[in-house]
Scaffold this motif. Structure first.
Motif, short mmCIF file in Angstrom:
data_model
loop_
_atom_site.label_atom_id
_atom_site.label_comp_id
_atom_site.label_asym_id
_atom_site.label_seq_id
_atom_site.Cartn_x
_atom_site.Cartn_y
_atom_site.Cartn_z
N LEU A 1 1.01 -1.17 -0.12
CA LEU A 1 0.08 0.07 0.01
C LEU A 1 0.69 1.20 0.07
N THR B 1 -1.28 -1.35 -4.44
CA THR B 1 -2.34 -0.36 -4.20
C THR B 1 -2.02 1.16 -3.81
N LEU C 1 -7.56 -4.38 4.18
CA LEU C 1 -6.38 -4.85 3.40
C LEU C 1 -6.03 -6.27 3.68
N THR D 1 0.34 -7.25 4.22
CA THR D 1 0.24 -5.99 3.36
C THR D 1 1.41 -5.26 4.15
#
Length: 311
Positions: A89, A110, A146, A150
């Motif tokens: 992320l 992302t 998430l 992550t």
């Protein structure tokens, strides 16, 4: 960047034939422009060209300072654990400079971006990469959704650093956060009880895991240059631990609220009875005049138990 074909466009696996550019056409890029677009995305000249061509200026209110040092970009991506198949992320991709470095290492990225003006730039700089952009405010994103494993890798907007770090800490799927922050924030995150920089941010970071200082980053590594030196900090969150109770977090924040005041005085200001505080201090083997920033978290927890704040 993943995208579906729009109506009227050829599918990606059947590209339309492209006409050969006319070297005499006024629309053909000049040789210098072609060379510039082949330069690394982090080069200052390329960053300036992208901003100029898309009619953009960095917005100070959004904390937009773009990295222009390739060595630092690579160091951040490596320290953050960007690798094939790893969900990453990123907050505030900007022109996609760090995003591209992470994605080219095989990570599934992302990226959260608030500034809609950057759509055409990111369409260009992230074309063909495994990146999903979510447009909107990072403070409104559901971090709890998430996937497990992550890793956050980001040049955080300085004005919301603390808020974002607290969201990362509480999100069960996030296992680490490797972030660029103001140097003084990095010092506070890594501080230990008794240190000059120790405070509530240091305490909650320690409650959720461990902190490692990766490297400092000079002002000249950004365009435009910020007013302060930055640091790359990696936080690793221990998800095998039980999350600290909200009541204990409030107690720790209260205890550390006024630096240089004694623990007793801070707790008295919060409305706790002096006699009860004195009894708890004695039971925990702490001096009556001890300052909260000198008290290890284990002792603070004992105090909270003695005072009936937590069980």
């Amino acid at each position: 960047m993943r995208s579906a074909a729009r109506p009227g466009e050829a599918p990606a696996n059947h590209p339309l034939p492209m006409p050969h550019p006319d070297p005499d056409s006024s629309s053909a890029p000049l040789s210098g422009e072609r060379d510039l677009r082949l330069a690394p995305l982090y080069s200052p000249a390329r960053v300036r060209e992208l901003l100029t061509r898309h009619g953009l200026r960095p917005t100070k209110s959004l904390g937009q300072n773009f990295l222009i040092d390739g060595n630092i970009l690579r160091a951040i991506a490596k320290a953050g654990g960007a690798a094939p198949g790893v969900p990453v992320l990123e907050i505030g991709p900007g022109l996609g400079v760090l995003t591209r470095e992470i994605a080219t290492r095989g990570a599934q990225v992302t990226a959260l971006e608030k500034d809609e003006r950057l759509r055409p730039v990111l369409d260009e700089t992230l074309d063909g990469l495994d990146v999903q952009i979510v447009w909107g405010d990072a403070l409104d994103f559901d971090y709890a959704a998430l996937p497990p494993g992550t890793r956050v890798i980001a040049n955080l907007p300085y004005y919301i650093t603390g808020l974002l770090l607290s969201r990362f800490m509480r999100a069960p799927g996030i296992v680490s956060a490797t972030v660029l922050v103001q140097k003084e924030v990095g010092q506070r995150l890594a501080a230990q009880p008794g240190g000059d920089n120790y405070g509530f941010l240091s305490a909650i970071a320690a409650l959720y895991g461990t902190v490692r200082h990766v490297r400092d980053v000079p002002k000249g590594a950004f365009l435009p240059a910020p007013d302060v030196t930055s640091s790359v900090i990696r936080l690793d969150f221990d998800r095998t631990r039980a999350a600290p109770e909200p009541e204990f977090l409030t107690f720790v924040e209260t205890a550390l609220h006024h630096r240089r005041k004694t623990l007793r005085n801070n707790l008295r200001l919060a409305g706790l009875a002096g006699e009860a505080i004195d009894g708890a201090l004695a039971a925990c083997g702490l001096r009556p005049d001890v300052r909260a920033e000198d008290v290890p978290l284990g002792n603070l927890r004992d105090m909270a138990v003695k005072l009936g704040v937590v069980r």
